[in-house]
Design a protein around this motif. Sequence first.
Motif, short mmCIF file in Angstrom:
data_model
loop_
_atom_site.label_atom_id
_atom_site.label_comp_id
_atom_site.label_asym_id
_atom_site.label_seq_id
_atom_site.Cartn_x
_atom_site.Cartn_y
_atom_site.Cartn_z
N PHE A 1 0.83 -1.19 0.00
CA PHE A 1 0.00 0.00 0.00
C PHE A 1 0.87 1.25 0.00
N LYS A 2 0.48 2.22 -0.85
CA LYS A 2 1.10 3.54 -0.90
C LYS A 2 -0.01 4.59 -0.79
N PRO A 3 0.15 5.58 0.08
CA PRO A 3 -0.85 6.64 0.15
C PRO A 3 -1.00 7.40 -1.18
N THR A 4 0.11 7.60 -1.86
CA THR A 4 0.12 8.19 -3.21
C THR A 4 1.16 7.43 -4.03
N VAL B 1 2.43 5.52 10.97
CA VAL B 1 1.16 5.74 11.68
C VAL B 1 0.10 6.19 10.67
N VAL B 2 0.48 7.07 9.76
CA VAL B 2 -0.46 7.55 8.75
C VAL B 2 -0.90 6.39 7.85
N TYR B 3 0.02 5.51 7.48
CA TYR B 3 -0.34 4.35 6.65
C TYR B 3 -1.38 3.50 7.37
N TYR B 4 -1.16 3.28 8.67
CA TYR B 4 -2.14 2.52 9.46
C TYR B 4 -3.50 3.19 9.41
N ARG B 5 -3.53 4.49 9.68
CA ARG B 5 -4.81 5.21 9.74
C ARG B 5 -5.50 5.21 8.38
N LEU B 6 -4.75 5.41 7.30
CA LEU B 6 -5.35 5.40 5.97
C LEU B 6 -5.91 4.02 5.61
N ALA B 7 -5.31 2.98 6.19
CA ALA B 7 -5.79 1.62 5.95
C ALA B 7 -6.95 1.27 6.89
#
Length: 150
Positions: A28-31, A133-139
């Motif tokens: 997974f990549k946010p962008t 942490v952001v990756y976790y939250r976005l997932a």
Amino acid sequence: QALLESWNDIGRKLTAMAEYFPEDKYDFKPTPAQRSFAEQLLHAAGANYFLINPVKGVTPPAGDPKRSDFKSKAAIVEYVRTSFADGAALIKSKGDSGLNDLFVDPFANQQSRFSDGAWGILEHSGEHYGQLVVYYRLAGLVPPESRPKK
């Protein structure tokens, strides 16, 4: 002791992040321009060897570990765990008297104190922890450190 405790603490946090994130989301990549979750972990753990290797007289890595060399979540978790264990062993071997030992920092290409290099890598690890942490939250997941304590 303070350096070792901080090193082990960020190592514990990054290892927990690696262990609890679902394997099917490791790429997974946010962008599109950002590293994947797996690449973030490999980058953070691999950076430890930019301190460990030169201090031990070994050539530092040529760059980030390649995702293609770590096919599974288990392999990445083990790499993260091992990189922090290797760093902890080096810190223990230095002891208080070795904190001022000099090594050639591969980024600055100049001599640096061991403790300065270790604190720098710790800060780097903390920055990547914050990104993960952001990756976790976005997932849609709660990071391990943010979960209620039992």
